[in-house]
Design a protein around this motif. Structure first.
Motif, PDB file in Angstrom:
ATOM      1  N   ALA A  71      -3.772   8.732  10.245  1.00  9.68           N
ATOM      2  CA  ALA A  71      -2.943   7.555  10.365  1.00  9.68           C
ATOM      3  C   ALA A  71      -1.786   7.651  11.396  1.00  9.68           C
ATOM      4  O   ALA A  71      -1.307   6.206  11.945  1.00  9.68           O
ATOM      5  N   TYR A  78      -7.824  -1.046   7.568  1.00  7.91           N
ATOM      6  CA  TYR A  78      -7.484  -0.698   6.513  1.00  7.91           C
ATOM      7  C   TYR A  78      -8.171   0.669   5.677  1.00  7.91           C
ATOM      8  O   TYR A  78      -9.686   0.332   5.945  1.00  7.91           O
ATOM      9  N   GLU A  88       0.569  13.969   4.586  1.00  2.00           N
ATOM     10  CA  GLU A  88       0.961  12.775   4.510  1.00  2.00           C
ATOM     11  C   GLU A  88       0.618  11.688   5.484  1.00  2.00           C
ATOM     12  O   GLU A  88       0.669  10.534   5.010  1.00  2.00           O
ATOM     13  N   LYS A  96       1.428  -2.837   8.650  1.00  2.00           N
ATOM     14  CA  LYS A  96       2.872  -1.977   8.507  1.00  2.00           C
ATOM     15  C   LYS A  96       4.023  -2.659   9.095  1.00  2.00           C
ATOM     16  O   LYS A  96       3.861  -3.211  10.383  1.00  2.00           O
ATOM     17  N   LEU A 108       0.881  -1.179   0.128  1.00  2.45           N
ATOM     18  CA  LEU A 108      -0.052  -0.034  -0.013  1.00  2.45           C
ATOM     19  C   LEU A 108       0.789   1.317  -0.137  1.00  2.45           C
ATOM     20  O   LEU A 108       0.316   2.457  -0.185  1.00  2.45           O
ATOM     21  N   GLY A 109       2.177   0.854   0.224  1.00  6.40           N
ATOM     22  CA  GLY A 109       2.929   2.121   0.012  1.00  6.40           C
ATOM     23  C   GLY A 109       4.271   2.054   1.070  1.00  6.40           C
ATOM     24  O   GLY A 109       4.401   1.012   1.885  1.00  6.40           O
ATOM     25  N   ARG A 110       5.048   2.849   1.051  1.00  9.00           N
ATOM     26  CA  ARG A 110       6.296   2.743   1.946  1.00  9.00           C
ATOM     27  C   ARG A 110       6.397   4.257   2.770  1.00  9.00           C
ATOM     28  O   ARG A 110       6.329   5.115   2.270  1.00  9.00           O
ATOM     29  N   GLY A 111       6.853   3.965   3.839  1.00  7.39           N
ATOM     30  CA  GLY A 111       7.002   5.117   4.806  1.00  7.39           C
ATOM     31  C   GLY A 111       8.800   5.040   5.214  1.00  7.39           C
ATOM     32  O   GLY A 111       9.260   4.309   4.789  1.00  7.39           O
ATOM     33  N   ALA A 114      -4.670  -3.457   7.184  1.00  4.18           N
ATOM     34  CA  ALA A 114      -3.290  -3.079   6.539  1.00  4.18           C
ATOM     35  C   ALA A 114      -2.177  -3.487   7.673  1.00  4.18           C
ATOM     36  O   ALA A 114      -2.304  -3.404   8.764  1.00  4.18           O
ATOM     37  N   TRP A 172       2.959  11.282  16.818  1.00  3.01           N
ATOM     38  CA  TRP A 172       4.352  11.415  17.853  1.00  3.01           C
ATOM     39  C   TRP A 172       4.083  12.426  18.798  1.00  3.01           C
ATOM     40  O   TRP A 172       4.180  13.622  18.401  1.00  3.01           O
ATOM     41  N   LEU A 223       2.489  -3.732  12.652  1.00  2.00           N
ATOM     42  CA  LEU A 223       1.406  -3.166  13.110  1.00  2.00           C
ATOM     43  C   LEU A 223       0.323  -3.747  12.158  1.00  2.00           C
ATOM     44  O   LEU A 223       0.364  -3.676  11.344  1.00  2.00           O
ATOM     45  N   GLU A 236      -4.309   7.569   0.396  1.00  2.00           N
ATOM     46  CA  GLU A 236      -3.710   8.619   0.928  1.00  2.00           C
ATOM     47  C   GLU A 236      -4.403  10.105   0.545  1.00  2.00           C
ATOM     48  O   GLU A 236      -4.490  10.313  -0.817  1.00  2.00           O
TER      49      GLU A 236
HETATM   50  C1  LIG Z   1       4.941   4.327  13.000  1.00  2.00           C
HETATM   51  O1  LIG Z   1       4.055   3.819  12.210  1.00  2.00           O
HETATM   52  C2  LIG Z   1       2.476   4.296  12.737  1.00  2.00           C
HETATM   53  C3  LIG Z   1       1.559   3.782  11.810  1.00  2.00           C
HETATM   54  O2  LIG Z   1       1.810   4.630  10.210  1.00  2.00           O
HETATM   55  C4  LIG Z   1       0.924   4.182   9.473  1.00  2.00           C
HETATM   56  C5  LIG Z   1      -0.210   3.492   9.218  1.00  2.00           C
HETATM   57  C6  LIG Z   1      -0.951   3.030   8.280  1.00  2.00           C
HETATM   58  C7  LIG Z   1      -0.525   3.588   7.089  1.00  2.00           C
HETATM   59  C8  LIG Z   1       0.579   4.471   6.962  1.00  2.00           C
HETATM   60  C9  LIG Z   1       1.250   4.924   8.227  1.00  2.00           C
HETATM   61  O3  LIG Z   1       2.514   5.658   8.165  1.00  2.00           O
HETATM   62  C10 LIG Z   1       2.676   6.158   7.076  1.00  2.00           C
HETATM   63  C11 LIG Z   1       3.419   5.229   6.048  1.00  2.00           C
HETATM   64  O4  LIG Z   1       3.946   4.317   6.388  1.00  2.00           O
HETATM   65  N1  LIG Z   1       3.391   5.645   4.815  1.00  2.00           N
HETATM   66  C12 LIG Z   1       3.197   7.028   4.095  1.00  2.00           C
HETATM   67  C13 LIG Z   1       3.573   4.765   3.633  1.00  2.00           C
HETATM   68  C14 LIG Z   1       2.216   4.029   3.289  1.00  2.00           C
HETATM   69  C15 LIG Z   1       0.955   4.672   3.114  1.00  2.00           C
HETATM   70  N2  LIG Z   1       0.080   4.337   3.476  1.00  2.00           N
HETATM   71  C16 LIG Z   1      -1.015   3.961   2.440  1.00  2.00           C
HETATM   72  C17 LIG Z   1      -2.568   3.273   2.808  1.00  2.00           C
HETATM   73  C18 LIG Z   1      -3.551   2.972   2.074  1.00  2.00           C
HETATM   74  N3  LIG Z   1      -4.344   2.329   2.746  1.00  2.00           N
HETATM   75  C19 LIG Z   1      -4.142   2.371   4.209  1.00  2.00           C
HETATM   76  N4  LIG Z   1      -4.941   1.971   5.078  1.00  2.00           N
HETATM   77  C20 LIG Z   1      -4.242   1.708   6.298  1.00  2.00           C
HETATM   78  N5  LIG Z   1      -2.956   2.183   6.596  1.00  2.00           N
HETATM   79  C21 LIG Z   1      -2.349   2.765   5.372  1.00  2.00           C
HETATM   80  C22 LIG Z   1      -2.832   2.576   4.230  1.00  2.00           C
HETATM   81  N6  LIG Z   1      -1.042   3.194   5.825  1.00  2.00           N
END
Ligand SMILES: COCCOc1ccc2cc1OCC(=O)N(C)CCCNCc1c[nH]c3ncnc(c13)N2
Length: 278
Positions: A155, A94, A142, A44, A21-24, A42, A159, A90, A99
């Motif tokens: 999301a 979903y 973001e 992570k 779904l993407g990369r952070g 989702a 912090w 994590l 985004e």
């Molecule tokens: C320490 O981490 C705390 C939790 O951070 C996240 C939880 C869930 C996330 C994204 C989170 O952080 C940002 C991140 O990793 N990106 C920007 C890359 C992926 C983008 N998501 C795409 C996405 C699409 N449908 C989704 N449904 C649920 N969660 C998603 C996404 N992403």
């Protein structure tokens, strides 16, 4: 109360992993299905090595602790977590429409109805968080996602105040920081009112208000609250009034979030349908 999902010891074997779904910064996010319940989530995946390098593992633990207790329609649910020898996983709600910043890039800027609906949702989520003494959710585009019915989901685990030094060490954007943070004085939940004002401006104009070439110029524009409204796109004076009441240097004079929900621009423009075109 701890739900059954949180007590259970999860392993990777409990899930079928789907598309990325993407990369952070710290890892990738995948679509996944929990095998027993067929529940779509989702997942992570964070690499322990990277968390150790950036010294954020204790902070992640605290944020996961906070997040797992938050229950709000506009805050992405954390169902649980697990780890193996090299990664932390994590298990998250979903968000089917992905985004928000990609939507904003595609549309350039949002209609006043769409912007007001998002701002009202975020205000309600922040009122809920402040009620639980959780502040400073990192609410830049973001970290915002869109659910299947078009609803906004925060999301990022926001912090909390302890990661203030994260801002200084992580060269992320200054754009969303209020004067009291860029001037390194202590801050309270009113920082979130400022960030929401920045976000409201960016929803309507497509760029944050104090954007500048150099960090030093953004810094100066923030501390001077050098707020200007371009002539294009055309934005109502009600919207500008709301933004002007949020982007106030003295944090105690910013419009309180419950007052924001009564502001004429919000009352006249909130469209709960969640159906928006560009
Ligand atoms: C320490 O981490 C705390 C939790 O951070 C996240 C939880 C869930 C996330 C994204 C989170 O952080 C940002 C991140 O990793 N990106 C920007 C890359 C992926 C983008 N998501 C795409 C996405 C699409 N449908 C989704 N449904 C649920 N969660 C998603 C996404 N992403």
């Amino acid at each position: 109360q701890v739900s059954a999902a949180e007590k259970k010891r999860w392993t990777l074997n409990d899930f079928n992993i789907g598309k990325p779904l993407g990369r952070g910064k710290f890892g990738h996010v995948y679509l996944a299905r929990e095998k027993r319940s067929n529940h779509i989530v989702a997942l992570k995946v964070l690499f322990k090595s990277q968390l150790q390098q950036s010294q954020v593992e204790h902070q992640l633990r605290r944020e996961v602790e906070i997040q797992s207790h938050l229950r709000h329609p506009n805050i992405l649910r954390l169902y649980g977590y697990f780890y193996d020898q090299s990664r932390v996983y994590l298990i998250l709600e979903y968000a089917a429409r992905g985004e928000l910043y990609k939507e904003l890039q595609k549309c350039k800027y949002f209609s006043e109805r769409r912007a007001a609906s998002y701002v009202a949702s975020l205000a309600r989520a922040l009122i809920y968080c402040h009620g639980k003494h959780v502040i400073h959710r990192d609410i830049k585009p973001e970290n915002l996602l869109i659910g299947a019915q078009g609803e906004l989901k925060i999301a990022d685990f926001g912090w909390s105040v302890h990661t203030f030094n994260r801002r200084r060490t992580m060269c992320g954007t200054l754009d969303y920081l209020p004067p009291e943070m860029v001037e390194s004085v202590e801050h309270d939940s009113n920082v979130d009112i400022w960030s929401l004002g920045i976000l409201c401006y960016e929803f309507l104009y497509g760029v944050p208000p104090f954007e500048a070439e150099k960090h030093s110029d953004t810094y100066r524009r923030i501390v001077q609250v050098d707020l200007k409204f371009p002539s294009k796109p055309i934005v109502s004076s009600a919207a500008k009034d709301l933004i002007s009441q949020m982007l106030v240097k003295d944090s105690s004079k910013r419009l309180p979030l419950h007052k924001l929900l009564e502001h004429p621009w919000i009352i006249q423009n909130v469209d709960p349908s969640g159906i928006y075109k560009c």
